[in-house]
Design an enzyme around this catalytic site. Sequence first.
Site, PDB file in Angstrom:
ATOM      1  N   TYR A  31     -13.016   5.763 -14.176  1.00  0.00           N
ATOM      2  CA  TYR A  31     -13.067   4.653 -13.206  1.00  0.00           C
ATOM      3  C   TYR A  31     -13.883   3.491 -13.774  1.00  0.00           C
ATOM      4  CZ  TYR A  31     -14.196   2.494  -8.599  1.00  0.00           C
ATOM      5  OH  TYR A  31     -14.375   1.644  -7.536  1.00  0.00           O
ATOM      6  N   THR A  39     -16.622   2.663   2.953  1.00  0.00           N
ATOM      7  CA  THR A  39     -15.176   2.854   3.138  1.00  0.00           C
ATOM      8  C   THR A  39     -14.862   4.325   2.883  1.00  0.00           C
ATOM      9  OG1 THR A  39     -14.550   2.574   0.826  1.00  0.00           O
ATOM     10  CG2 THR A  39     -14.702   0.557   2.146  1.00  0.00           C
ATOM     11  N   ASP A  68       0.851  -1.199   0.000  1.00  0.00           N
ATOM     12  CA  ASP A  68       0.000   0.000   0.000  1.00  0.00           C
ATOM     13  C   ASP A  68       0.880   1.238   0.000  1.00  0.00           C
ATOM     14  OD1 ASP A  68      -1.926   2.118   0.889  1.00  0.00           O
ATOM     15  OD2 ASP A  68      -3.245   0.403   1.206  1.00  0.00           O
ATOM     16  N   ASP A  75       4.079   1.134  -4.254  1.00  0.00           N
ATOM     17  CA  ASP A  75       3.106   1.607  -5.243  1.00  0.00           C
ATOM     18  C   ASP A  75       2.789   0.476  -6.226  1.00  0.00           C
ATOM     19  OD1 ASP A  75       1.777   2.946  -7.321  1.00  0.00           O
ATOM     20  OD2 ASP A  75       2.959   4.765  -7.025  1.00  0.00           O
ATOM     21  N   VAL A  76       1.519   0.195  -6.418  1.00  0.00           N
ATOM     22  CA  VAL A  76       1.158  -0.886  -7.362  1.00  0.00           C
ATOM     23  C   VAL A  76       1.512  -0.552  -8.802  1.00  0.00           C
ATOM     24  CG1 VAL A  76      -0.688  -2.006  -6.029  1.00  0.00           C
ATOM     25  CG2 VAL A  76      -1.246  -0.065  -7.515  1.00  0.00           C
ATOM     26  N   LYS A 123     -12.704  -0.318 -14.704  1.00  0.00           N
ATOM     27  CA  LYS A 123     -13.277  -1.500 -14.050  1.00  0.00           C
ATOM     28  C   LYS A 123     -13.928  -2.436 -15.077  1.00  0.00           C
ATOM     29  CE  LYS A 123     -12.320  -0.380  -9.707  1.00  0.00           C
ATOM     30  NZ  LYS A 123     -11.379  -1.166  -8.889  1.00  0.00           N
ATOM     31  N   ASN A 145      -6.401  -5.374  -5.263  1.00  0.00           N
ATOM     32  CA  ASN A 145      -7.502  -4.602  -4.678  1.00  0.00           C
ATOM     33  C   ASN A 145      -7.290  -3.089  -4.756  1.00  0.00           C
ATOM     34  OD1 ASN A 145      -9.650  -3.932  -2.464  1.00  0.00           O
ATOM     35  ND2 ASN A 145      -7.714  -3.207  -1.601  1.00  0.00           N
TER      36      ASN A 145
HETATM   37  N1  LIG Z   1     -15.952   1.372  -1.434  1.00  0.00           N
HETATM   38  C1  LIG Z   1     -16.747   1.065  -2.432  1.00  0.00           C
HETATM   39  O1  LIG Z   1     -17.944   1.382  -2.399  1.00  0.00           O
HETATM   40  C2  LIG Z   1     -16.226   0.299  -3.623  1.00  0.00           C
HETATM   41  C3  LIG Z   1     -17.150  -0.102  -4.582  1.00  0.00           C
HETATM   42  C4  LIG Z   1     -16.724  -0.807  -5.689  1.00  0.00           C
HETATM   43  C5  LIG Z   1     -15.381  -1.112  -5.836  1.00  0.00           C
HETATM   44  N2  LIG Z   1     -14.481  -0.716  -4.899  1.00  0.00           N
HETATM   45  C6  LIG Z   1     -13.084  -1.070  -5.128  1.00  0.00           C
HETATM   46  O2  LIG Z   1     -12.570  -1.712  -3.988  1.00  0.00           O
HETATM   47  C7  LIG Z   1     -11.162  -1.485  -3.920  1.00  0.00           C
HETATM   48  C8  LIG Z   1     -10.814  -0.978  -2.529  1.00  0.00           C
HETATM   49  O3  LIG Z   1     -11.517   0.226  -2.327  1.00  0.00           O
HETATM   50  P1  LIG Z   1     -11.824   0.850  -0.881  1.00  0.00           P
HETATM   51  O4  LIG Z   1     -13.226   1.284  -0.901  1.00  0.00           O
HETATM   52  O5  LIG Z   1     -11.341  -0.050   0.174  1.00  0.00           O
HETATM   53  O6  LIG Z   1     -10.908   2.161  -1.007  1.00  0.00           O
HETATM   54  P2  LIG Z   1      -9.997   2.934   0.027  1.00  0.00           P
HETATM   55  O7  LIG Z   1      -9.708   4.245  -0.605  1.00  0.00           O
HETATM   56  O8  LIG Z   1     -10.603   2.911   1.396  1.00  0.00           O
HETATM   57  O9  LIG Z   1      -8.658   2.038   0.072  1.00  0.00           O
HETATM   58  C9  LIG Z   1      -7.861   1.900  -1.067  1.00  0.00           C
HETATM   59  C10 LIG Z   1      -6.447   1.554  -0.629  1.00  0.00           C
HETATM   60  O10 LIG Z   1      -5.658   1.424  -1.818  1.00  0.00           O
HETATM   61  C11 LIG Z   1      -4.435   2.101  -1.608  1.00  0.00           C
HETATM   62  N3  LIG Z   1      -3.866   2.533  -2.882  1.00  0.00           N
HETATM   63  C12 LIG Z   1      -4.392   3.433  -3.750  1.00  0.00           C
HETATM   64  N4  LIG Z   1      -3.533   3.634  -4.774  1.00  0.00           N
HETATM   65  C13 LIG Z   1      -2.465   2.814  -4.553  1.00  0.00           C
HETATM   66  C14 LIG Z   1      -1.249   2.580  -5.241  1.00  0.00           C
HETATM   67  N5  LIG Z   1      -0.953   3.238  -6.367  1.00  0.00           N
HETATM   68  N6  LIG Z   1      -0.382   1.675  -4.733  1.00  0.00           N
HETATM   69  C15 LIG Z   1      -0.655   1.033  -3.568  1.00  0.00           C
HETATM   70  N7  LIG Z   1      -1.782   1.239  -2.859  1.00  0.00           N
HETATM   71  C16 LIG Z   1      -2.669   2.120  -3.348  1.00  0.00           C
HETATM   72  C17 LIG Z   1      -4.796   3.286  -0.728  1.00  0.00           C
HETATM   73  O11 LIG Z   1      -3.649   3.824  -0.068  1.00  0.00           O
HETATM   74  C18 LIG Z   1      -5.812   2.657   0.224  1.00  0.00           C
HETATM   75  O12 LIG Z   1      -5.202   2.096   1.371  1.00  0.00           O
HETATM   76  C19 LIG Z   1     -10.830  -0.509  -5.037  1.00  0.00           C
HETATM   77  O13 LIG Z   1     -10.335  -1.209  -6.156  1.00  0.00           O
HETATM   78  C20 LIG Z   1     -12.166   0.107  -5.355  1.00  0.00           C
HETATM   79  O14 LIG Z   1     -12.235   0.585  -6.676  1.00  0.00           O
HETATM   80  C21 LIG Z   1     -14.880  -0.010  -3.790  1.00  0.00           C
END
Ligand SMILES: NC(=O)c1ccc[n+]([C@@H]2O[C@H](COP(=O)([O-])OP(=O)(O)OC[C@H]3O[C@@H](n4cnc5c(N)ncnc54)[C@H](O)[C@@H]3O)[C@@H](O)[C@H]2O)c1
Length: 248
Positions: free
Chosen positions: A146, A181, A39, A56-57, A150, A83
């Site tokens: 986005y 979240t 992360d 960084d991913v 996806k 993720n």
């Molecule tokens: N929360 C929702 O409603 C929702 C809905 C559909 C999909 N998602 C997907 O679920 C996944 C997780 O989302 P979340 O809601 O937990 O988000 P979040 O923002 O709470 O957490 C995302 C995490 O990813 C990390 N991150 C971002 N860019 C990064 C990078 N370049 N390298 C390493 N780490 C990185 C961030 O630091 C953070 O800890 C994402 O792919 C998001 O698109 C979330």
Amino acid sequence: MSADGGPGRGVVVTGGGQGIGAATVQALVQEGYRVVSLDLAEPTAAVPGATYVVGDVTSTDDLRGAVQAATEDGARLAAMVANAGMNRPGPLADLSRQDWDAVMAVDLTAVMESARVAHAHRDGPLSIVAVSSYSGSMALANRTAYGAAKGAVNSLVRHLAVEWASDGVRVNAVAPGFIDTELSRRARALGLQSEQVVRARVPLDRYGTPAEIADAICFLVGDRSTYVTGAVLAVDGGASILGLPLER
Ligand SMILES: NC(=O)c1ccc[n+]([C@@H]2O[C@H](COP(=O)([O-])OP(=O)(O)OC[C@H]3O[C@@H](n4cnc5c(N)ncnc54)[C@H](O)[C@@H]3O)[C@@H](O)[C@H]2O)c1
């Protein structure tokens, strides 16, 4: 080494520092995996037993480093959970090319590269789980970059499922709906998703929790899904099968 004395099973979870990724780290540690989170940030609440790598991913070297950490002490790479995700919401007409590229780099290209790095390090059956989204198949205004990323992830997992089936690699996605979240809280703060509108779209009448997504990810990671590949599993309280919004 695992609790039963055998070689451990390693899993990398990208974006494991908070939200869905953090819940996934916790669930996988409970299931006995050796879990490494990659992360950008330190975790909001570290899970005892998990390893946290700051990186960084979008860096292939950082992805390789996380896989190496997950397979230390002879552990076998069991899964990669791609993720990490981010969003730059707003009208496409106003979105800079730089912001478009940034969304694609994290939400699409890094998922592909996470899968490829894991595939290159496979040493037995491997499960790759991408975290996609409701917006990969359903359209929402102001999330075009986005949603396009996806949607491409959904296609990516199907293609890789076919391409890598003979390598013993399963490739699936989870498509969360509206989950409570930081990401969705930011969208609410920007006026992009009021709780009332969300609930009208969700038959189960509430936001999902990160732990509910983690449960679906654990299913796809583990031995209860050995005949599942190329699936995009909706975990959205029924949002993606609803016709008209509900009037409550
Ligand atoms: N929360 C929702 O409603 C929702 C809905 C559909 C999909 N998602 C997907 O679920 C996944 C997780 O989302 P979340 O809601 O937990 O988000 P979040 O923002 O709470 O957490 C995302 C995490 O990813 C990390 N991150 C971002 N860019 C990064 C990078 N370049 N390298 C390493 N780490 C990185 C961030 O630091 C953070 O800890 C994402 O792919 C998001 O698109 C979330």
